[in-house]
Scaffold this motif. Structure first.
Motif, short mmCIF file in Angstrom:
data_model
loop_
_atom_site.label_atom_id
_atom_site.label_comp_id
_atom_site.label_asym_id
_atom_site.label_seq_id
_atom_site.Cartn_x
_atom_site.Cartn_y
_atom_site.Cartn_z
N LEU A 1 -6.69 10.28 -8.41
CA LEU A 1 -5.78 10.09 -7.63
C LEU A 1 -5.96 10.23 -6.12
O LEU A 1 -5.41 9.28 -5.19
CB LEU A 1 -4.49 10.42 -8.13
CG LEU A 1 -4.05 10.14 -9.48
CD1 LEU A 1 -2.94 10.97 -10.04
CD2 LEU A 1 -3.42 8.87 -9.49
N GLN B 1 -7.88 7.55 -4.62
CA GLN B 1 -7.40 6.20 -4.38
C GLN B 1 -6.27 6.25 -3.18
O GLN B 1 -6.44 5.31 -2.44
CB GLN B 1 -6.40 5.98 -5.64
CG GLN B 1 -7.30 5.56 -6.95
CD GLN B 1 -6.47 5.42 -8.00
OE1 GLN B 1 -5.29 5.43 -8.11
NE2 GLN B 1 -6.97 5.45 -9.20
N LYS B 2 -5.69 7.40 -3.21
CA LYS B 2 -4.69 7.54 -2.02
C LYS B 2 -5.58 7.46 -0.74
O LYS B 2 -5.01 6.73 0.44
CB LYS B 2 -3.92 8.97 -1.91
CG LYS B 2 -3.05 9.15 -0.98
CD LYS B 2 -2.19 10.62 -1.02
CE LYS B 2 -1.39 10.88 -0.10
NZ LYS B 2 -0.71 12.13 -0.35
N ASN B 3 -6.54 8.16 -0.61
CA ASN B 3 -7.14 8.09 0.71
C ASN B 3 -7.89 6.63 0.89
O ASN B 3 -7.79 6.39 2.19
CB ASN B 3 -8.44 8.90 0.49
CG ASN B 3 -7.97 10.41 0.76
OD1 ASN B 3 -6.72 10.80 1.21
ND2 ASN B 3 -8.82 11.49 0.16
N ILE C 1 1.25 7.16 -6.47
CA ILE C 1 0.31 7.79 -6.69
C ILE C 1 0.65 9.53 -6.31
O ILE C 1 0.44 10.46 -7.15
CB ILE C 1 -1.06 7.81 -5.63
CG1 ILE C 1 -1.66 6.58 -6.24
CG2 ILE C 1 -2.02 8.80 -5.41
CD1 ILE C 1 -2.70 5.88 -5.32
N ASN C 2 1.50 9.47 -5.28
CA ASN C 2 2.21 10.87 -5.01
C ASN C 2 2.77 11.39 -6.16
O ASN C 2 2.59 12.74 -6.48
CB ASN C 2 2.80 10.77 -3.79
CG ASN C 2 2.11 10.64 -2.50
OD1 ASN C 2 0.99 11.14 -2.36
ND2 ASN C 2 2.64 10.23 -1.53
N LYS D 1 2.31 1.76 -3.46
CA LYS D 1 1.19 2.30 -4.22
C LYS D 1 0.81 3.82 -3.95
O LYS D 1 0.77 4.57 -4.66
CB LYS D 1 -0.18 1.33 -3.88
CG LYS D 1 0.10 0.27 -4.66
CD LYS D 1 -1.31 -0.57 -4.45
CE LYS D 1 -1.34 -1.88 -4.97
NZ LYS D 1 -2.42 -2.76 -4.74
N ILE D 2 1.02 4.29 -2.48
CA ILE D 2 0.85 5.78 -2.16
C ILE D 2 1.90 6.53 -3.01
O ILE D 2 1.83 7.71 -3.28
CB ILE D 2 0.82 5.73 -0.72
CG1 ILE D 2 -0.55 5.19 -0.15
CG2 ILE D 2 0.86 7.28 -0.47
CD1 ILE D 2 -1.01 5.17 1.11
N ASN D 3 3.25 5.94 -2.86
CA ASN D 3 4.42 6.63 -3.25
C ASN D 3 4.05 6.86 -4.77
O ASN D 3 4.41 7.99 -5.22
CB ASN D 3 5.58 5.89 -3.00
CG ASN D 3 6.00 6.10 -1.48
OD1 ASN D 3 5.34 6.82 -0.73
ND2 ASN D 3 6.67 4.99 -1.14
N SER E 1 0.74 -1.06 -0.17
CA SER E 1 -0.02 0.11 -0.02
C SER E 1 0.93 1.36 0.12
O SER E 1 0.70 2.32 -0.81
CB SER E 1 -0.92 0.01 1.13
OG SER E 1 -1.77 -1.02 1.03
N GLN E 2 2.03 1.03 0.76
CA GLN E 2 2.88 2.16 0.88
C GLN E 2 3.49 2.66 -0.71
O GLN E 2 3.65 3.92 -0.96
CB GLN E 2 3.98 2.18 1.97
CG GLN E 2 4.66 3.43 2.16
CD GLN E 2 3.72 4.61 2.65
OE1 GLN E 2 3.18 4.48 3.59
NE2 GLN E 2 4.05 5.93 1.90
#
Length: 172
Positions: A104, A107-109, A62-63, A58-60, A55-56
């Motif tokens: 995005l 998705q991040k949330n 997305i950022n 994917k978050i990176n 998940s982290q």
């Protein structure tokens, strides 16, 4: 609505209630032992860490995508200021970029909320607490049957096969 086995067998035969109660209690005790097993807890923690790590990542990603879109918005402003695009083209480009940024961010949330809610130890403790409540029941009520059991099958030899609404954890 009651299952056919309950209507035909369990309701009319007190012996079946005793057999079912004993079987259910044995199954719950076995499940509690499995959930309480240190190997199981460690395996679940490893899976949780792996999921959080994924998940982290994917978050990176997305950022980074969000940063690219924000830079693109700045470039659109510069293009508008330099007269390279019209105001309509600018508005259209900004709308598309904002829509992408919103998607995005959603998705991040979702990923952040998933990461926050994934506390394995707490989840296992809640499961154990819930299961321990069922160990203390005196009477096999319709409510307990519906909460725990998906369906009951009875073999020809009279042995019940209980399909629970939860799955038994597997330790590999």
């Amino acid at each position: 609505m009651r299952c056919a086995v309950y209507q035909r067998v369990i309701k009319s035969c007190p012996q079946w209630r005793i057999i079912l109660k004993e079987t259910i209690l044995d199954d719950i005790q076995t499940l509690i032992q499995q959930v309480d097993n240190e190997k199981y807890i460690k395996k679940m923690e490893r899976k949780s860490k792996s999921t959080k790590s994924d998940s982290q990542k994917k978050i990176n990603k997305i950022n980074k995508q969000m940063d690219v879109l924000k830079n693109r918005k700045r470039k659109f402003i510069n293009l508008l200021a330099d007269g390279m695009i019209t105001h309509e083209e600018y508005q259209e480009s900004i709308e598309v970029t904002n829509k992408d940024l919103t998607e995005l961010m959603e998705q991040k949330n979702e990923l952040l909320s998933l990461m926050e809610s994934e506390d394995v130890i707490e989840t296992i403790e809640k499961l154990k607490k819930e299961l321990l409540q069922f160990l203390n029941f005196d009477e096999l009520t319709e409510d307990i049957l519906h909460r725990l059991i998906n369906r009951i099958e009875v073999k020809e030899d009279g042995t019940p096969i209980i399909h629970y609404r939860f799955t038994t954890p597997k330790i590999e």
